[in-house]
Design a protein around this motif. Structure first.
Motif, PDB file in Angstrom:
ATOM      1  N   UNK A   1       0.918  -1.725   0.092  1.00 55.46           N
ATOM      2  CA  UNK A   1       0.194   0.106   0.437  1.00 55.46           C
ATOM      3  C   UNK A   1       0.836   1.379   0.167  1.00 55.46           C
ATOM      4  N   UNK A   2       0.198   2.697  -0.301  1.00 56.53           N
ATOM      5  CA  UNK A   2       1.187   3.637  -0.624  1.00 56.53           C
ATOM      6  C   UNK A   2       1.046   4.583   0.738  1.00 56.53           C
ATOM      7  N   UNK A   3       1.930   5.179   0.767  1.00 55.52           N
ATOM      8  CA  UNK A   3       2.163   6.261   2.291  1.00 55.52           C
ATOM      9  C   UNK A   3      -0.018   6.571   2.929  1.00 55.52           C
ATOM     10  N   UNK A   4      -0.719   7.272   1.229  1.00 55.04           N
ATOM     11  CA  UNK A   4      -1.254   7.759   1.261  1.00 55.04           C
ATOM     12  C   UNK A   4      -2.520   7.459   1.979  1.00 55.04           C
ATOM     13  N   UNK A   5      -2.476   5.645   1.273  1.00 59.55           N
ATOM     14  CA  UNK A   5      -3.548   4.012   2.256  1.00 59.55           C
ATOM     15  C   UNK A   5      -3.362   4.276   3.420  1.00 59.55           C
ATOM     16  N   UNK A   6      -1.954   4.389   4.097  1.00 58.16           N
ATOM     17  CA  UNK A   6      -2.091   3.993   5.409  1.00 58.16           C
ATOM     18  C   UNK A   6      -2.309   4.992   5.836  1.00 58.16           C
ATOM     19  N   UNK A   7      -1.609   6.809   5.352  1.00 60.95           N
ATOM     20  CA  UNK A   7      -2.278   7.914   6.223  1.00 60.95           C
ATOM     21  C   UNK A   7      -3.790   7.831   6.764  1.00 60.95           C
ATOM     22  N   UNK A   8      -4.607   7.179   5.722  1.00 64.64           N
ATOM     23  CA  UNK A   8      -5.828   7.609   6.135  1.00 64.64           C
ATOM     24  C   UNK A   8      -6.627   6.396   6.586  1.00 64.64           C
ATOM     25  N   UNK A   9      -5.808   5.333   6.490  1.00 63.77           N
ATOM     26  CA  UNK A   9      -6.920   4.264   7.945  1.00 63.77           C
ATOM     27  C   UNK A   9      -6.165   4.122   8.627  1.00 63.77           C
ATOM     28  N   UNK A  10      -5.259   5.310   9.011  1.00 65.00           N
ATOM     29  CA  UNK A  10      -4.870   5.705  10.711  1.00 65.00           C
ATOM     30  C   UNK A  10      -5.844   7.187  11.021  1.00 65.00           C
ATOM     31  N   UNK A  11      -6.213   7.543   9.797  1.00 72.87           N
ATOM     32  CA  UNK A  11      -6.780   8.772  10.006  1.00 72.87           C
ATOM     33  C   UNK A  11      -8.465   7.744  10.330  1.00 72.87           C
ATOM     34  N   UNK A  12      -9.053   7.285   9.599  1.00 76.32           N
ATOM     35  CA  UNK A  12      -9.840   6.438   9.923  1.00 76.32           C
ATOM     36  C   UNK A  12     -10.745   5.938  11.086  1.00 76.32           C
ATOM     37  N   UNK A  13      -9.441   4.899  12.032  1.00 73.16           N
ATOM     38  CA  UNK A  13      -9.160   4.800  13.014  1.00 73.16           C
ATOM     39  C   UNK A  13      -8.599   5.064  13.958  1.00 73.16           C
ATOM     40  N   UNK A  14      -8.870   7.208  13.754  1.00 73.08           N
ATOM     41  CA  UNK A  14      -8.366   7.798  15.319  1.00 73.08           C
ATOM     42  C   UNK A  14      -6.733   8.064  15.570  1.00 73.08           C
ATOM     43  N   UNK A  15      -6.051   7.302  14.805  1.00 67.82           N
ATOM     44  CA  UNK A  15      -4.643   7.031  14.923  1.00 67.82           C
ATOM     45  C   UNK A  15      -3.733   7.717  14.320  1.00 67.82           C
ATOM     46  N   UNK A  16      -4.069   8.814  13.630  1.00 70.79           N
ATOM     47  CA  UNK A  16      -3.022   9.378  12.888  1.00 70.79           C
ATOM     48  C   UNK A  16      -2.436  10.318  13.757  1.00 70.79           C
ATOM     49  N   UNK A  17      -3.089  10.863  14.637  1.00 74.70           N
ATOM     50  CA  UNK A  17      -2.101  12.357  16.205  1.00 74.70           C
ATOM     51  C   UNK A  17      -1.441  11.473  16.103  1.00 74.70           C
TER      52      UNK A  17
END
Length: 1179
Positions: free
Chosen positions: A974-990
């Motif tokens: 997966x690309x970095x963008x896909x990984x950051x998106x999924x982290x955001x979706x599960x509230x772990x991006x921050x």
């Protein structure tokens, strides 16, 4: 316990053991109990000097020195052993003087001179006495120093474990399980070896000076040419020792990382298999192993040079000495040659073998001490309560672990109980029967929980949010106030103020937290009525007892040797290696044949040196490669082993092979094998030359050789079994250590440190029994070999005098000097051959794990299409399931159809077979019957093709050491963008953005710098990322707070709306809104249908389970189920009506039906929902 010295020298007390070992395979019960003074507890107490050193260092404002503490503890007893060294090395120097006197008698032979003959007999007697005393002294010394090494190792292990139990949070974050396992498996072993050679640091130089003086007296200044070679070798070998120390530090660091990773892999193997991540971890471990082996290879080359220098030193020294002697115009005589050769032989062993070995071992020990020091600054069941439950409770279900956990706490009979949500993994019925309100009703109990049904029993309730108290009172007070408990725990996103730029953001703490809601219960006076005895549930994945570690019998099979050598090189390379060994020895032997030709001697000396060095480096190259190949094969075999293997074998047992046994293959075995080969070839060369010159020497040699062979075979019958016992008794030490570190918080909370320390000491004592026997049996063998050799020397000495008329001085000198050489060399060669066979047990153990039973292949010829499964239909057809062929059935005749996109909740008592159903779906063991997924029979697919297409959120969230990116996407799909998106979706991006290197930050061991809730969100992110049509949720929210639970449930509903979802749960509120409920009991499907329909059956199991949660909670669950079914019926009804209206309007408007539907959906969003519901049901 304390045998007298005659008994000790001859080790007669071991004879019964050897008789037993010769008759049958030895067992643990055959071993002698450890001596009281060698017990782990006693030795650990003796090393309390370290605590005193720490206190003194604090007072003096300096760093404490572990080396100083060790010296203070052991210097007196160890210093005494130096006396043995002094006597032994003195006799080695005196022996050649008597040899020279005997040869001198033959040089000036006069048959009529009775006085000279009498003196010659006296010299022969003195030579014999020296030989006998040497044989005894040598083995007394070795016995005592090896036992001293054992004591130091055991004491250090005791201290490491004691300190590990007391590690602070900060220290624990810096220390990994793999590092501590490596300290106990490899680092402490250096203490076993350093004590053997340490005295030679002073004995070597003193002996070199004494020999130089004697040589000067014998052959004058010519001796300086030979001694110069030895003196040059000393600093060279010292430099090599220092370089070796540096390489050892680097190797140990790589080994730490590899063993830590192996520890995580073995612990999380079930999850790795479910994710089909085996190949990713194979690459990771193989990469770490390559780095480690690169350092091992460099160290091995240095060792090879050191050992080669020992074997060529004698040739160079003798050559240089007599070259100078002849060039100075002297005439060589037999007595001078053989006295010089014998003196060089004595000093060569000490200066070129023992002294560099001492430097090397001291360097290793210093590195080990440096590595240990930071840790020492830190600071109902089948067999009742005797059932072996496996490593970290591998043979128990989640609910059974929870019960044992609670029982352990209650058993302490404390005044205050801190209970951290122990009921999360059990169903409501079990929770109701458990003993918090009964057994603890007169105790102060603080229960932290996420399950609100238990609040009624509390005297006081305290509600926390973001570390602050947001509510306090009794249950009735909260009810009267009308406050909803759950609403207090919800996060008010709007109320949060944005962080001021430039100030640290403290919002997302990554420190481990226990929970976000607490219950304050002070001596609860609520007594629930005791029901009758709770029905004993069936044990899921039950194993009556763990099998003992397997041990081979008899001698090492030739096939093991063949596989070992061919693992490191092909047959051509092995042939070249053999050729170099022979050439090195032949060129050495020819030195004696052409002793009159100075140029030939020069050429042969150079050839001997070259061939000697090349063969040493080549042996290490081949054998270290063998270790590398076998490690990789063993790891591949482990990855392909079924899950049952990991349930039956504790982590320590498996880690033992990857740490200690692989350590032997990397370190000891190549060195010992090379030493054995060189010694054996030297013996053959010496015997060949001696027999060629004096054929009658065969008369005593042949019977002695036969006796040697018999003794070796008799010794190995017992020694092999003892070495195997030593290997198997080592595994529990590592298992206990690994389990203790995993459960460190629990051990401390229950104040069980002392009990666990005693258990560790008991495991150590059992291992010490085997190790002590290994030391003493080796001495038993060696002292008898040297006694036979001493007899040979005496026979040759007195036989020469009896045959004086037929012999010349040269012949006598050769025979006697070779007899003396053989005395040490022959027994050392035979002992090393036995040691090679003992070390080959490690090869045997590693090979055993390369041939484990395999699960089904990862790939087969039948590949499903890439989009499979496109629907997500699952069908079980008469499925029976057991974890092992001889185990009980945990699923019985299960037949059920799960339609595409259905959300199915799976419930049942603890041990009902819920997790086993998932195991059957993933084929963690092969089920009987048939399981279909979208028309494909799962048993026909490769395991990776199957497992990659099913997502799972496991009960225990597993993270691995490595980057966050690797934990989400180990194959870089997966690309970095896909990984950051999924982290955001599960509230772990921050949270991830706050890490030092974002997604590339290395996580702590097992992701311990994340809370349990955060780790569970990572598992959710993995499932979202894979976009599979089937999702399994295995008690995923049992250990998280209601807010995280609610968020996970919401995410699952949104992200997996078009997926088939199977949810195992004890908390019925998480599955009450499912399309279907599956009720299991004792491995059988009892009920299956819509929740509200099942709740109409008053005698049904599901209805009873709902009633057991309490009236209020039960009413809420029934209302939710009713609301869900009404919504479904309403959607279907309205959809049908709308469909008819649209059909009619489409005729009037003149549009095709599907276009009219699309038109309406665009203008009225509610239509799209209705039509999707209608079309789903109509299909």
């Amino acid at each position: 316990h304390k045998p007298v010295y005659t008994k000790l020298i001859w080790s007669m007390w071991l004879n019964p053991l050897f008789i037993t070992g010769h008759k049958r395979k030895l067992e643990e019960d055959d071993m002698y109990k450890v001596l009281p003074e060698d017990s782990s507890e006693k030795l650990g107490e003796e090393l309390q000097y370290w605590d005193k050193e720490v206190q003194k260092a604090k007072k003096d404002g300096r760093m404490p020195h572990l080396t100083k503490a060790i010296i203070l503890c052991y210097w007196k007893s160890y210093l005494v052993f130096g006396i043995f060294t002094m006597i032994e090395e003195t006799l080695k120097i005196i022996q050649p003087i008597f040899l020279g006197k005997i040869i001198n008698y033959f040089e000036n032979y006069d048959s009529s001179d009775e006085v000279a003959l009498n003196f010659a007999y006296c010299y022969a007697a003195a030579l014999s006495v020296c030989t006998l005393i040497l044989a005894i002294m040598h083995h007394l010394y070795f016995y005592h120093v090896q036992r001293a090494g054992m004591k130091l190792r055991v004491a250090m292990c005791h201290m490491i474990y004691r300190k590990a139990l007391r590690l602070s949070n900060t220290a624990m974050a810096k220390t990994t399980t793999g590092q501590i396992v490596n300290l106990l498996s490899n680092d402490v072993n250096k203490f076993d070896q350093v004590t053997i050679f340490l005295h030679f640091l002073w004995a070597g130089p003193i002996q070199a000076v004494a020999v130089t003086v004697l040589l000067w007296m014998e052959i004058g200044p010519s001796c300086l040419a030979g001694m110069a070679v030895l003196i040059i070798l000393l600093p060279v070998q010292t430099c090599i020792g220092r370089l070796f120390s540096s390489l050892r530090s680097k190797t140990a660091a790589f080994t730490d990382v590899r063993i830590r990773t192996m520890n995580e892999v073995i612990s999380g193997m079930k999850i790795i298999k479910m994710y089909a991540w085996e190949k990713s971890f194979a690459e990771l471990v193989n990469g770490l192993r390559r780095k480690e082996i690169a350092m091992v290879m460099k160290s091995s080359y240095l060792r090879g040079l050191n050992l080669a220098s020992f074997f060529v030193a004698s040739k160079i020294t003798v050559f240089m000495t007599f070259m100078a002697y002849v060039l100075l115009g002297n005439v060589i005589s037999a007595s001078r040659v053989f006295v010089a050769v014998s003196l060089y032989g004595a000093v060569r062993l000490t200066v070129t073998l023992f002294f560099p070995a001492a430097v090397e071992r001291v360097s290793e020990a210093v590195v080990s001490i440096r590595r240990i020091k930071p840790l020492a600054n830190s600071l109902s069941l089948a067999n009742g309560d005797l059932t072996v439950i496996g490593d970290r409770g591998a043979t128990l279900s989640g609910g059974q672990k929870a019960r044992v956990n609670l029982a352990r706490a209650v058993y302490q009979d404390a005044d205050i109980y801190l209970l951290d949500d122990p009921l999360s993994a059990v169903d409501a019925e079990v929770g109701r029967h458990l003993c918090i309100c009964q057994a603890l009703h007169q105790k102060v109990s603080v229960l932290v929980t996420h399950q609100l049904q238990y609040l009624r029993a509390a005297t006081q309730i305290l509600i926390l949010k973001d570390g602050r108290m947001v509510g306090k009172g009794t249950y009735s007070e909260f009810l009267r106030s009308g406050i909803d408990f759950a609403s207090l725990l919800k996060k008010d996103e709007e109320a949060e103020q944005p962080s001021v730029p430039g100030t640290p953001n403290l919002k997302t703490s990554r420190n481990r937290t226990f929970s976000e809601s607490s219950v304050w219960s002070q001596g609860s006076s609520v007594h629930s009525q005791k029901d009758g005895a709770v029905e004993q549930p069936p044990v899921e994945n039950a194993l009556a007892a763990l099998p003992e570690e397997s041990r081979s019998e008899g001698k090492i099979n030739f096939k093991v040797y063949r596989k070992y050598f061919t693992a490191g090189a092909n047959y051509f390379v092995i042939f070249i290696l053999s050729l170099f060994n022979i050439l090195a020895q032949v060129s050495y032997a020819y030195l004696y044949v052409f002793s009159d030709h100075i140029f030939l001697i020069s050429g042969l000396t150079v050839a001997t040196i070259l061939f000697g060095i090349i063969r040493s480096l080549l042996v290490f190259q081949v054998l270290v490669n063998s270790g590398q190949t076998l490690h990789n094969k063993m790891f591949q075999s482990i990855l392909k082993a079924p899950v049952l293997f990991f349930d039956r074998n504790p982590i320590g047992r498996i880690l033992n092979r990857f740490s200690k046994d692989i350590g032997h293959l990397d370190d000891l075995l190549p060195l010992t094998f090379l030493d054995f080969v060189q010694t054996l070839l030297q013996i053959f060369g010496v015997v060949a030359v001696a027999v060629a010159v004096i054929p009658w020497i065969l008369i005593p040699l042949i019977p002695l050789f036969i006796l040697f062979i018999f003794l070796r075979r008799y010794f190995l019958d017992t020694s092999r079994d003892i070495k195997r016992l030593e290997s198997t008794t080592r595994s529990p030490v590592f298992s206990h250590l690994s389990s203790s570190l995993q459960g460190l918080w629990t051990i401390r909370a229950l104040k069980a440190e002392e009990r666990f320390q005693k258990l560790f000491d008991a495991h150590q004592d059992l291992h010490s029994e085997a190790w002590f026997l290994f030391l003493t049996t080796s001495r038993w063998f060696a002292v008898r070999l040297d006694a036979i050799c001493a007899i040979f020397v005496i026979v040759v000495a007195f036989g020469s005098l009896l045959l004086a008329k037929t012999l010349n001085a040269g012949q006598v000198g050769l025979a006697l000097s070779y007899a003396i050489t053989l005395m040490g060399t022959f027994q050392w060669g035979v002992r090393q051959s036995a040691e090679v066979e003992n070390l080959m047990i490690s090869v045997e153990r590693v090979m055993e794990y390369t041939e484990l039973e395999k699960e089904a292949p990862w790939e087969t010829d039948k590949h499903p299409p890439p989009e499979w499964p496109s629907q997500g239909m699952i069908a079980f057809e008469n499925v029976n399931f057991t974890y092992s062929l001889d185990g009980p059935l945990v699923l019985r005749h299960l037949s059920v159809l799960i339609k595409p996109k259905e959300k199915v909740g799976i419930v049942g008592r603890t041990g009902a077979g819920k997790s086993s159903l998932i195991a059957a779906l993933f084929r963690l063991a092969e089920p009987e019957g048939r399981i279909w997924i979208d028309k494909y029979l799962t048993s026909e697919l490769g395991l990776h093709d199957l497992r990659k297409k099913i997502s799972i959120i496991p009960q225990e969230p597993v993270l691995f050491t490595g980057t966050m990116r690797k934990n989400l996407d180990p194959f870089n799909e997966y690309t970095d963008e896909e990984l950051w998106n999924v982290l955001e979706e599960v509230q772990l991006k921050e949270v991830v953005e706050d890490l030092p290197n974002k997604m590339e930050t290395q996580l702590a061991e097992s992701g311990s710098n994340f809370s349990v809730g955060q780790r569970q969100l990572v598992c959710l992110a993995r499932a979202v990322l894979k976009k599979n049509r089937i999702l399994i949720i295995d008690e995923a929210t049992a250990n998280v707070d209601p807010r995280t639970d609610e968020f996970i449930q919401k995410t699952i509903r949104e992200k997996f709306a078009q997926c088939t979802v199977l949810t195992i749960a004890h908390r019925l509120n998480t599955i009450i809104d499912s399309d279907k409920i599956m009720v299991l009991d004792a491995g059988r499907l009892k009920e299956y249908g819509e929740p509200y329909i099942l709740l109409q059956e008053k005698d049904g199991l599901f209805y009873k389970m709902v009633q057991q949660v309490g009236k209020t909670e039960a009413a809420s669950l029934i209302e939710t189920a009713k609301r869900v079914i009404l919504k479904e019926v309403l959607i279907k009804f309205v959809s049908a009506v709308c469909f008819l209206q649209v059909r009619m309007s489409s005729v009037m408007v003149g549009l095709p039906l599907h276009l009219r539907i699309c038109q309406l959906c665009e203008t009225k969003p509610s239509f799209s929902v209705l039509f999707s519901g209608y079309t789903q049901t109509s299909k």
